[in-house]
Write a protein that holds these residues in place. Sequence first.
Motif, PDB file in Angstrom:
ATOM      1  N   LYS A  80      14.053  79.557  46.151  1.00 18.16           N
ATOM      2  CA  LYS A  80      16.090  79.748  45.732  1.00 18.16           C
ATOM      3  C   LYS A  80      16.378  79.834  46.995  1.00 18.16           C
ATOM      4  O   LYS A  80      18.072  80.055  47.648  1.00 18.16           O
ATOM      5  CB  LYS A  80      16.851  80.742  45.100  1.00 18.16           C
ATOM      6  N   MET A  81      15.963  80.027  48.508  1.00  9.37           N
ATOM      7  CA  MET A  81      16.153  79.934  49.871  1.00  9.37           C
ATOM      8  C   MET A  81      16.558  77.980  50.004  1.00  9.37           C
ATOM      9  O   MET A  81      15.955  77.374  49.977  1.00  9.37           O
ATOM     10  CB  MET A  81      15.510  80.681  50.583  1.00  9.37           C
ATOM     11  N   PRO A  82      18.119  78.388  50.668  1.00 11.82           N
ATOM     12  CA  PRO A  82      17.958  76.792  50.764  1.00 11.82           C
ATOM     13  C   PRO A  82      17.599  76.490  51.583  1.00 11.82           C
ATOM     14  O   PRO A  82      16.851  77.172  53.131  1.00 11.82           O
ATOM     15  CB  PRO A  82      19.669  77.246  51.608  1.00 11.82           C
ATOM     16  N   GLU A  83      17.283  75.238  52.011  1.00 14.89           N
ATOM     17  CA  GLU A  83      16.209  73.863  52.863  1.00 14.89           C
ATOM     18  C   GLU A  83      17.075  73.129  53.807  1.00 14.89           C
ATOM     19  O   GLU A  83      17.751  72.256  52.947  1.00 14.89           O
ATOM     20  CB  GLU A  83      14.852  73.295  52.104  1.00 14.89           C
ATOM     21  N   PHE A  84      16.857  73.213  54.701  1.00 11.12           N
ATOM     22  CA  PHE A  84      17.831  72.155  55.379  1.00 11.12           C
ATOM     23  C   PHE A  84      17.495  71.061  55.713  1.00 11.12           C
ATOM     24  O   PHE A  84      16.207  71.497  56.978  1.00 11.12           O
ATOM     25  CB  PHE A  84      18.953  72.708  56.814  1.00 11.12           C
ATOM     26  N   VAL A  85      17.405  69.797  56.160  1.00  5.64           N
ATOM     27  CA  VAL A  85      16.593  69.057  56.281  1.00  5.64           C
ATOM     28  C   VAL A  85      17.193  68.170  57.772  1.00  5.64           C
ATOM     29  O   VAL A  85      18.408  67.206  57.631  1.00  5.64           O
ATOM     30  CB  VAL A  85      16.720  68.060  55.322  1.00  5.64           C
ATOM     31  N   VAL A  86      17.087  68.496  59.037  1.00  7.39           N
ATOM     32  CA  VAL A  86      17.161  67.649  60.084  1.00  7.39           C
ATOM     33  C   VAL A  86      16.705  66.761  60.557  1.00  7.39           C
ATOM     34  O   VAL A  86      15.268  67.329  60.708  1.00  7.39           O
ATOM     35  CB  VAL A  86      17.437  69.128  61.003  1.00  7.39           C
ATOM     36  N   PRO A  87      17.336  65.874  61.073  1.00 10.45           N
ATOM     37  CA  PRO A  87      17.009  64.557  61.675  1.00 10.45           C
ATOM     38  C   PRO A  87      16.195  64.575  62.505  1.00 10.45           C
ATOM     39  O   PRO A  87      16.977  65.501  63.611  1.00 10.45           O
ATOM     40  CB  PRO A  87      17.392  63.277  61.247  1.00 10.45           C
ATOM     41  N   ASN A  88      15.102  64.050  63.437  1.00 10.31           N
ATOM     42  CA  ASN A  88      14.820  63.653  64.603  1.00 10.31           C
ATOM     43  C   ASN A  88      15.757  63.403  65.316  1.00 10.31           C
ATOM     44  O   ASN A  88      16.201  62.025  65.742  1.00 10.31           O
ATOM     45  CB  ASN A  88      13.381  63.151  64.606  1.00 10.31           C
ATOM     46  N   LEU A  89      16.394  64.749  66.560  1.00 10.17           N
ATOM     47  CA  LEU A  89      17.163  63.684  67.130  1.00 10.17           C
ATOM     48  C   LEU A  89      16.448  63.585  69.001  1.00 10.17           C
ATOM     49  O   LEU A  89      17.205  63.288  70.069  1.00 10.17           O
ATOM     50  CB  LEU A  89      18.370  64.559  67.204  1.00 10.17           C
ATOM     51  N   LYS A  90      15.492  62.992  69.059  1.00  9.72           N
ATOM     52  CA  LYS A  90      14.958  62.707  69.863  1.00  9.72           C
ATOM     53  C   LYS A  90      15.665  61.281  70.244  1.00  9.72           C
ATOM     54  O   LYS A  90      15.119  60.538  69.896  1.00  9.72           O
ATOM     55  CB  LYS A  90      13.831  62.822  70.047  1.00  9.72           C
ATOM     56  N   GLY A  91      15.291  61.307  71.585  1.00 10.44           N
ATOM     57  CA  GLY A  91      16.248  59.982  72.080  1.00 10.44           C
ATOM     58  C   GLY A  91      17.271  59.582  72.028  1.00 10.44           C
ATOM     59  O   GLY A  91      18.078  58.343  71.720  1.00 10.44           O
ATOM     60  N   PHE A  92      18.186  60.605  71.623  1.00 11.64           N
ATOM     61  CA  PHE A  92      19.587  59.756  70.749  1.00 11.64           C
ATOM     62  C   PHE A  92      20.533  59.914  71.836  1.00 11.64           C
ATOM     63  O   PHE A  92      20.587  60.572  72.856  1.00 11.64           O
ATOM     64  CB  PHE A  92      20.212  61.738  70.211  1.00 11.64           C
ATOM     65  N   THR A  93      21.122  58.567  72.098  1.00 11.07           N
ATOM     66  CA  THR A  93      22.078  58.447  73.467  1.00 11.07           C
ATOM     67  C   THR A  93      23.321  58.742  73.493  1.00 11.07           C
ATOM     68  O   THR A  93      24.403  59.456  74.109  1.00 11.07           O
ATOM     69  CB  THR A  93      22.048  57.037  73.246  1.00 11.07           C
ATOM     70  N   LEU A  94      23.447  59.531  72.212  1.00  8.95           N
ATOM     71  CA  LEU A  94      25.098  59.718  71.480  1.00  8.95           C
ATOM     72  C   LEU A  94      25.608  61.438  73.219  1.00  8.95           C
ATOM     73  O   LEU A  94      24.483  62.243  72.488  1.00  8.95           O
ATOM     74  CB  LEU A  94      25.970  60.007  71.128  1.00  8.95           C
ATOM     75  N   LYS A  95      26.773  61.425  73.646  1.00  5.44           N
ATOM     76  CA  LYS A  95      26.763  62.583  73.611  1.00  5.44           C
ATOM     77  C   LYS A  95      28.021  63.637  73.157  1.00  5.44           C
ATOM     78  O   LYS A  95      28.664  62.853  72.227  1.00  5.44           O
ATOM     79  CB  LYS A  95      27.597  63.060  75.088  1.00  5.44           C
ATOM     80  N   PRO A  96      27.981  65.025  73.606  1.00  5.11           N
ATOM     81  CA  PRO A  96      28.969  65.828  71.886  1.00  5.11           C
ATOM     82  C   PRO A  96      30.319  65.771  71.750  1.00  5.11           C
ATOM     83  O   PRO A  96      30.691  65.664  70.901  1.00  5.11           O
ATOM     84  CB  PRO A  96      28.005  66.814  72.083  1.00  5.11           C
ATOM     85  N   TYR A  97      31.069  64.972  73.152  1.00  4.15           N
ATOM     86  CA  TYR A  97      32.183  65.085  73.580  1.00  4.15           C
ATOM     87  C   TYR A  97      32.680  62.902  73.297  1.00  4.15           C
ATOM     88  O   TYR A  97      32.058  62.939  73.555  1.00  4.15           O
ATOM     89  CB  TYR A  97      32.398  65.746  74.990  1.00  4.15           C
ATOM     90  N   VAL A  98      34.144  63.019  72.551  1.00  2.00           N
ATOM     91  CA  VAL A  98      34.048  62.182  72.177  1.00  2.00           C
ATOM     92  C   VAL A  98      35.633  61.611  72.748  1.00  2.00           C
ATOM     93  O   VAL A  98      36.179  62.540  71.863  1.00  2.00           O
ATOM     94  CB  VAL A  98      33.955  61.453  71.329  1.00  2.00           C
ATOM     95  N   SER A  99      35.842  60.838  74.265  1.00  2.00           N
ATOM     96  CA  SER A  99      37.212  60.712  74.577  1.00  2.00           C
ATOM     97  C   SER A  99      38.122  60.648  73.584  1.00  2.00           C
ATOM     98  O   SER A  99      38.236  59.514  73.206  1.00  2.00           O
ATOM     99  CB  SER A  99      37.103  60.015  75.611  1.00  2.00           C
ATOM    100  N   ARG A 100      39.305  61.068  73.541  1.00  2.00           N
ATOM    101  CA  ARG A 100      40.689  60.329  73.139  1.00  2.00           C
ATOM    102  C   ARG A 100      40.837  58.975  73.354  1.00  2.00           C
ATOM    103  O   ARG A 100      41.950  58.416  73.216  1.00  2.00           O
ATOM    104  CB  ARG A 100      41.357  61.811  73.056  1.00  2.00           C
ATOM    105  N   GLU A 101      40.913  58.470  74.791  1.00  3.22           N
ATOM    106  CA  GLU A 101      41.214  57.924  75.425  1.00  3.22           C
ATOM    107  C   GLU A 101      40.139  56.847  75.952  1.00  3.22           C
ATOM    108  O   GLU A 101      39.751  57.009  77.257  1.00  3.22           O
ATOM    109  CB  GLU A 101      41.929  57.333  76.698  1.00  3.22           C
ATOM    110  N   PRO A 102      39.464  56.588  74.817  1.00  2.00           N
ATOM    111  CA  PRO A 102      38.295  55.862  75.306  1.00  2.00           C
ATOM    112  C   PRO A 102      38.335  54.683  76.677  1.00  2.00           C
ATOM    113  O   PRO A 102      38.987  53.752  76.319  1.00  2.00           O
ATOM    114  CB  PRO A 102      37.641  55.011  74.079  1.00  2.00           C
ATOM    115  N   THR A 103      36.990  54.901  77.398  1.00  2.00           N
ATOM    116  CA  THR A 103      37.149  52.992  78.447  1.00  2.00           C
ATOM    117  C   THR A 103      37.226  51.898  78.090  1.00  2.00           C
ATOM    118  O   THR A 103      36.148  51.934  77.544  1.00  2.00           O
ATOM    119  CB  THR A 103      36.639  53.499  79.686  1.00  2.00           C
TER     120      THR A 103
END
Length: 78
Positions: free
Chosen positions: A52-75
């Motif tokens: 009954k324990m929850p199982e969290f499925v996390v994708p492999n993020l190796k080589g992921f290029t996006l950054k955690p911050y997204v600007s409100r005013e993108p260039t």
Amino acid sequence: MLAAAVRGRRVPRKGFTALNSKRGPRTFYKGKGTESTGRHTRKGGYEMLKGKMPEFVVPNLKGFTLKPYVSREPTPKP
């Protein structure tokens, strides 16, 4: 009958209040919207059940290029 209509409503109208364990039925438990992770034992303890324990499925993020911050005013790109 008319006198009751003249007096108006005696109970205050507060709308629907949040449903919690005090205002709900005897068996109501809000929790987090998931099922329980175990069961209560006869001696007052709590037994965690592996099935009954929850199982969290996390994708492999190796080589992921996006950054955690997204600007409100993108260039703009050229």
